[in-house]
Design an enzyme around this catalytic site. Structure first.
Site, PDB file in Angstrom:
ATOM      1  N   LYS A  13      57.481  26.952  -4.510  1.00  0.00           N
ATOM      2  CA  LYS A  13      56.609  27.250  -5.645  1.00  0.00           C
ATOM      3  C   LYS A  13      57.013  28.627  -6.534  1.00  0.00           C
ATOM      4  CE  LYS A  13      53.049  27.846  -2.736  1.00  0.00           C
ATOM      5  NZ  LYS A  13      53.883  27.590  -1.630  1.00  0.00           N
ATOM      6  N   ARG A  88      44.062  27.776  -2.669  1.00  0.00           N
ATOM      7  CA  ARG A  88      44.671  27.499  -1.506  1.00  0.00           C
ATOM      8  C   ARG A  88      43.549  26.758  -0.822  1.00  0.00           C
ATOM      9  NH1 ARG A  88      49.466  31.368  -1.220  1.00  0.00           N
ATOM     10  NH2 ARG A  88      50.709  30.778   0.284  1.00  0.00           N
ATOM     11  N   ARG A 127      64.964  33.131   3.696  1.00  0.00           N
ATOM     12  CA  ARG A 127      64.264  33.982   2.372  1.00  0.00           C
ATOM     13  C   ARG A 127      64.382  35.356   2.654  1.00  0.00           C
ATOM     14  NH1 ARG A 127      58.545  32.396  -0.115  1.00  0.00           N
ATOM     15  NH2 ARG A 127      57.579  33.005   1.999  1.00  0.00           N
ATOM     16  N   ARG A 160      60.376  38.716   5.157  1.00  0.00           N
ATOM     17  CA  ARG A 160      58.919  39.288   5.336  1.00  0.00           C
ATOM     18  C   ARG A 160      58.348  39.089   6.561  1.00  0.00           C
ATOM     19  NH1 ARG A 160      56.417  35.792   0.279  1.00  0.00           N
ATOM     20  NH2 ARG A 160      54.859  35.205   1.991  1.00  0.00           N
ATOM     21  N   ARG A 171      51.201  29.445   9.622  1.00  0.00           N
ATOM     22  CA  ARG A 171      51.002  29.202   8.044  1.00  0.00           C
ATOM     23  C   ARG A 171      50.970  27.775   7.779  1.00  0.00           C
ATOM     24  NH1 ARG A 171      54.931  33.030   5.056  1.00  0.00           N
ATOM     25  NH2 ARG A 171      53.827  32.434   3.326  1.00  0.00           N
TER      26      ARG A 171
END
Ligand code: ADP
Ligand code: AMP
Length: 214
Positions: A13, A88, A127, A160, A171
């Site tokens: 996204k 969300r 990531r 992260r 998540r």
């Protein structure tokens, strides 16, 4: 042009939202980035948000909705914007629809970047985020020129905390329970568009440009 990016955590996204914002010269509004900036600056909002984010949970709706409603009312949003990570939940989507209606506006597109769960853990563990400017990379799919150093600002790159595998699974569960119902919501609103998020970053962007310019 007012656009919502939908998709699982790690679907791409943010990657696509930045490209859309660049091409069409509209702001990219990421609620995750806003919370991370608040955490970095030690604000009250940041302190509250962190307790949820660290656990892979959603920050409560009441801490997000007003923040976004204020942001989209700012002058730089007059020609549109791309929302990344908001809404969300169904209550967030309903609050957004209501806030826009009061302004005589509506969203144009909700783009679902579709990536199966099986690909997500791999996406997230690779990531890397810049501690300086927040730019994101991927060790394999979107590497920096020099390993561990941000191309944009020279800052240090980190994994992260919420991208570690245990939290990613949490998540993903939260996504399926609370966010996926938005696909149905925006289908009913008549603005849902789906793109295949498993292909190359530039090819995903090509699909998005095609649908925005159809
Ligand atoms: P989101 O904003 O949905 O959480 P990101 O845009 O940060 O996801 O993308 C998650 C990770 O996957 C990043 O490391 C990014 O560089 C990488 N990525 C994004 N899109 C693709 C793609 N189409 N193919 C491979 N990797 C991708
Ligand atoms: P993101 O950067 O979009 O992956 O968001 C990181 C984290 O910030 C999420 O896992 C949530 O804890 C929190 N967050 C971001 N946007 C929202 C939102 N719209 N509603 C609730 N929590 C959010």
């Amino acid at each position: 042009m007012k656009i919502i990016m939908l998709g699982a955590p790690g679907a791409g996204k943010g990657t696509q939202a930045k490209k859309i914002a660049g091409k069409y010269n509209i702001p990219h509004i990421s609620t995750g980035d806003i919370f991370r900036a608040n955490i970095k600056n030690g604000t009250e909002l940041g302190k509250k948000a962190k307790t949820y984010m660290d656990q892979g949970l959603l920050v409560p709706d009441e801490l997000v909705v007003d923040l976004v409603a204020d942001r989209v009312n700012q002058e730089d949003c007059a020609n549109g914007y791309v929302l990344d990570g908001f809404p969300r939940t169904i209550p967030q989507a309903e609050a957004l629809t209501k806030a826009l209606k009061e302004l005589g506006q509506k969203m144009d597109y909700a783009i679902d970047v579709d990536v199966p769960d099986a690909n997500i853990v791999n996406r997230m563990s690779g990531r890397r985020a810049c501690v300086g400017c927040g730019a994101t990379y991927h060790m394999v799919y979107a590497p920096t020129k020099q390993e561990g150093v941000c191309d944009s600002c020279g800052g240090e790159l980190i994994l992260r905390d919420d991208d570690k595998p245990d939290t990613v699974q949490k998540r993903l569960n939260v996504y399926h329970e609370q966010t996926q119902p938005l696909i149905e919501y925006y289908t009913r609103e008549g603005i849902l568009r789906k793109v295949d998020g498993t292909i190359d970053i530039e090819e995903v962007f090509g699909q998005i440009v095609k649908l925005l310019e159809a």
